[in-house]
Motif scaffolding. Sequence first.
Motif, PDB file in Angstrom:
ATOM      1  N   LEU A 354      98.520  -8.561  32.055  1.00 35.47           N
ATOM      2  CA  LEU A 354      99.397  -7.929  31.070  1.00 35.47           C
ATOM      3  C   LEU A 354      99.056  -8.401  29.660  1.00 35.47           C
ATOM      4  N   GLN A 355      98.682  -9.656  29.524  1.00 41.21           N
ATOM      5  CA  GLN A 355      98.257 -10.167  28.222  1.00 41.21           C
ATOM      6  C   GLN A 355      97.006  -9.442  27.727  1.00 41.21           C
ATOM      7  N   PHE A 356      96.051  -9.175  28.626  1.00 40.88           N
ATOM      8  CA  PHE A 356      94.831  -8.463  28.230  1.00 40.88           C
ATOM      9  C   PHE A 356      95.153  -7.033  27.802  1.00 40.88           C
ATOM     10  N   ASN A 396     108.857  -7.707  28.445  1.00 42.38           N
ATOM     11  CA  ASN A 396     108.130  -8.470  27.429  1.00 42.38           C
ATOM     12  C   ASN A 396     106.730  -7.913  27.206  1.00 42.38           C
ATOM     13  N   ALA A 397     106.056  -7.521  28.293  1.00 42.67           N
ATOM     14  CA  ALA A 397     104.721  -6.947  28.160  1.00 42.67           C
ATOM     15  C   ALA A 397     104.765  -5.616  27.411  1.00 42.67           C
ATOM     16  N   VAL A 398     105.779  -4.798  27.701  1.00 46.94           N
ATOM     17  CA  VAL A 398     105.931  -3.529  26.976  1.00 46.94           C
ATOM     18  C   VAL A 398     106.145  -3.785  25.486  1.00 46.94           C
ATOM     19  N   ARG A 399     106.953  -4.799  25.171  1.00 44.78           N
ATOM     20  CA  ARG A 399     107.202  -5.115  23.762  1.00 44.78           C
ATOM     21  C   ARG A 399     105.923  -5.543  23.053  1.00 44.78           C
ATOM     22  N   GLU A 400     105.100  -6.372  23.691  1.00 40.99           N
ATOM     23  CA  GLU A 400     103.872  -6.842  23.054  1.00 40.99           C
ATOM     24  C   GLU A 400     102.879  -5.695  22.847  1.00 40.99           C
ATOM     25  N   ILE A 401     102.825  -4.768  23.794  1.00 43.58           N
ATOM     26  CA  ILE A 401     101.927  -3.612  23.630  1.00 43.58           C
ATOM     27  C   ILE A 401     102.420  -2.717  22.499  1.00 43.58           C
ATOM     28  N   CYS A 402     103.726  -2.444  22.471  1.00 42.86           N
ATOM     29  CA  CYS A 402     104.275  -1.556  21.446  1.00 42.86           C
ATOM     30  C   CYS A 402     104.257  -2.192  20.059  1.00 42.86           C
ATOM     31  N   ALA A 431     115.284  -9.459  27.024  1.00 44.52           N
ATOM     32  CA  ALA A 431     114.005  -8.769  26.868  1.00 44.52           C
ATOM     33  C   ALA A 431     114.206  -7.342  26.374  1.00 44.52           C
ATOM     34  N   ALA A 432     115.226  -6.650  26.908  1.00 47.91           N
ATOM     35  CA  ALA A 432     115.502  -5.282  26.452  1.00 47.91           C
ATOM     36  C   ALA A 432     115.960  -5.274  25.000  1.00 47.91           C
ATOM     37  N   ARG A 433     116.761  -6.242  24.606  1.00 50.10           N
ATOM     38  CA  ARG A 433     117.226  -6.290  23.216  1.00 50.10           C
ATOM     39  C   ARG A 433     116.082  -6.602  22.247  1.00 50.10           C
ATOM     40  N   SER A 434     115.124  -7.413  22.690  1.00 51.96           N
ATOM     41  CA  SER A 434     113.970  -7.668  21.820  1.00 51.96           C
ATOM     42  C   SER A 434     113.149  -6.405  21.614  1.00 51.96           C
ATOM     43  N   LEU A 435     113.044  -5.546  22.644  1.00 53.82           N
ATOM     44  CA  LEU A 435     112.350  -4.262  22.484  1.00 53.82           C
ATOM     45  C   LEU A 435     113.109  -3.357  21.521  1.00 53.82           C
ATOM     46  N   ILE A 436     114.432  -3.326  21.628  1.00 54.29           N
ATOM     47  CA  ILE A 436     115.242  -2.524  20.697  1.00 54.29           C
ATOM     48  C   ILE A 436     115.074  -3.033  19.274  1.00 54.29           C
ATOM     49  N   THR A 437     115.067  -4.352  19.103  1.00 54.00           N
ATOM     50  CA  THR A 437     114.904  -4.933  17.766  1.00 54.00           C
ATOM     51  C   THR A 437     113.563  -4.557  17.155  1.00 54.00           C
ATOM     52  N   LEU A 438     112.518  -4.521  17.989  1.00 56.90           N
ATOM     53  CA  LEU A 438     111.197  -4.135  17.488  1.00 56.90           C
ATOM     54  C   LEU A 438     111.217  -2.718  16.946  1.00 56.90           C
ATOM     55  N   PHE A 623      95.699 -12.812  18.729  1.00 59.67           N
ATOM     56  CA  PHE A 623      95.731 -12.952  20.170  1.00 59.67           C
ATOM     57  C   PHE A 623      97.178 -12.981  20.649  1.00 59.67           C
ATOM     58  N   VAL A 624      97.398 -12.411  21.812  1.00 58.99           N
ATOM     59  CA  VAL A 624      98.724 -12.397  22.416  1.00 58.99           C
ATOM     60  C   VAL A 624      98.924 -13.715  23.161  1.00 58.99           C
ATOM     61  N   LYS A 625      99.982 -14.413  22.834  1.00 54.55           N
ATOM     62  CA  LYS A 625     100.290 -15.654  23.530  1.00 54.55           C
ATOM     63  C   LYS A 625     100.903 -15.348  24.889  1.00 54.55           C
ATOM     64  N   LEU A 626     100.435 -16.068  25.879  1.00 56.32           N
ATOM     65  CA  LEU A 626     100.952 -15.851  27.229  1.00 56.32           C
ATOM     66  C   LEU A 626     102.425 -16.220  27.319  1.00 56.32           C
ATOM     67  N   ASP A 627     102.868 -17.142  26.482  1.00 56.35           N
ATOM     68  CA  ASP A 627     104.282 -17.529  26.500  1.00 56.35           C
ATOM     69  C   ASP A 627     105.195 -16.379  26.072  1.00 56.35           C
ATOM     70  N   ASN A 628     104.679 -15.473  25.221  1.00 57.93           N
ATOM     71  CA  ASN A 628     105.509 -14.342  24.793  1.00 57.93           C
ATOM     72  C   ASN A 628     105.812 -13.389  25.941  1.00 57.93           C
ATOM     73  N   ILE A 629     104.926 -13.324  26.929  1.00 55.81           N
ATOM     74  CA  ILE A 629     105.156 -12.458  28.089  1.00 55.81           C
ATOM     75  C   ILE A 629     105.941 -13.192  29.163  1.00 55.81           C
TER      76      ILE A 629
END
Length: 714
Positions: A354-356, A396-402, A431-438, A623-629
């Motif tokens: 997912l990070q890749f 979290n992975a969806v948020r990092e991609i978007c 996690a859902a609220r972080s996507l909404i915030t983005l 780079f995407v940090k693995l901790d973010n996912i």
Amino acid sequence: MVRHNNQLPDNLPQLQNLIKRDPDSYKDEFLQQYQHFLSTLEIFKFTPDEENKSLDELVTFIAQVAQCYPDECIQFPQLLVDLLKNHATTLIPAMRNSFCKALILLRNKNLIPALDLLELFFQLLRCPDKNLRTFLQNHIVTDIKNMNAKHKDMRLNSTLQNFMYSMLKDSNPKAAKMSVDIMIELYKKNIWNDAKTVNVIATVGCFSNVTKVMVASLKFFLGHDQEDANSSDEENDNEPDLKSAMMVNKVNKKTKKRQKQLESIKRQVVKASKKKSKAPAFNFSGIHLIHNPQGMAEGLFKQLQGSNERFEVKLMHLDVISRLIGIHELFLFGYYPYITRFIQPHQRQVTRILQFAAQASHELVPGDIIEPVLKTIANSFITERNASDVMAIGLNAVREICMRCPLAMGEDLLRDLAMYKGYKEKSVMMAARSLITLYREQLPALLHKKDRGRPTEAQAELRRKNYGEIIAHDTIPGAEALLDKAAEIDAGSDDDGDDSDNDGSWVDVSQSEDEGGNEDDDDEDEDDEDDDDEDEDDEEEEDASSDEDGAEEDSKSTKTNQSTTKTNGDVNIKILDKKQAAQELALTRIFTDEDFKRIDMANVKKTVTNARKRPLESEKTEFVKLDNIEMIFKKRKHDKAARLETVQAGRMDREKFGYKDGRKNENCSKTNREKRKRKNFVMMRHKARSKVKKSFKEKQLALRKHLLKQKKMK
């Protein structure tokens, strides 16, 4: 008994010492030993696979004193080089190591060119001797580092690089692996940190048929963050503890040895603090120096599809390709369907995959290409049949991609994912609220109206960009903050030097030459206008004398109006609105660091509302940090009282904690030594005082007291 101190010429160490003291007096003895070396060498060539201690001692002796007779030893280095070239694989390891050490000694005395010796050592990397290869690798790195210490020798470096590049294609896998290790080590030491080295590793090393060479090259582009973290942890563990050392020195007996140890620890602490205070030196990332990143990404992807390597090697390929796509913003549309096959909750190392996927996303990739990846994550991870942790990782992975490609998200999918903001598990809810915030910052129009939150000034200025669209600004965004003193006060600055800015408003003034001569005519012709102007001037004077804040509010109101033009005689005054004034300010003034700080502060304030006291945090990094996912918010199952109850319940049937002696009866009496440990300090003070070293005066008083007591007893 006769002692024979002079055992020349058989005692080579003694002769070596005498030659270094007086070379001219012992020249004949040296020539005798040199002829003996030549004859022994000719005999040794017939049986190079046998050990010859005499030759070994002679080579070491001549290498030690060769600088005393440079003309006589001019052929000596070449003889050793030819011997190693012709019989490198047949020599005994001890003899081979001895000859290499002799050549290094000659190199340190500048009796052999560096290029000839390094080329020989690169060829010796083919030898099946691990200790020798490690020894040669350390010498090659150290020698090249020393040659480039004062200034870089570009001619020598270029020659060595070309030779080493040919070694990467060597048929011997051990030599090729050692060569790429040397190149990577020199790059990390900032010696060969040029684009030529990086591109050779990229074009030759990453596509090598030898797996170890390929893996080492891929690791070079992935970096060594974990190793650096471990090394920093080891440095922190080895750092001396000054506080405990001072306490030990204070309590223990004062000795010179302890004082020296304490001073040594102080010096180490000062040295460590200076090392920490220095600015860290970062190597420029090698992945930025690649000349043809598109070709490299396509080649690695083709190699990945046709390889039968281990799963870990495939992950390295996916990681390097994703970094190339994300950093250089490449187009490799076949990568996304390939990586979609691995996006399943039961897949090994799925969080890294997912990070890749997130690293390979950028704004130039069409949303239709990445949208299937998002749908796969939503269907496989973000469903209620999975555990809450799996759902949170998917969100979290969806948020990092978007965050890197906002247009990949569709309106229906986003609104479905936003409904998890009220989920019973906190990890999914956060996690859902972080996507909404983005998407409140990126594309609030895609959200449902109730999810957009309280509107901010930044959202009002936001305009949705189409695919590939670039919004060009005619001025610096946020430069309007420099027009107001109110913005200066909010930013925490007390500068009052801009008194000539007319409260932030810009005024264009055009004036005729005979301005003063026509005042009477103007007054006669325009009586009504003069009366109105006088009334306005009186009102402005009253406002200025009564309160300065009123003047600031008037200036703010005039700046928000549309641009108008007033004519007073031949004076034309044009009042600009905020946007025009900011554009004019950016064209006519050089901004300072304080100005840019004020602009940044104003832009941050645009994202803050009364309900939200701090700005939104959505920083996009390379780079995407693995901790973010893998970041999962969890609620504690028990409070402190509940945890204490479980602890007490576990102690119920356990034996009593503490020292256990061999007594069968717990109520029996204790020894005097045990009782003494529990006595009051006042009762034991006289014994503790006797252990302290008495002064001379105290000894005198004690002796006098003892003698008086003895006298009374008599």
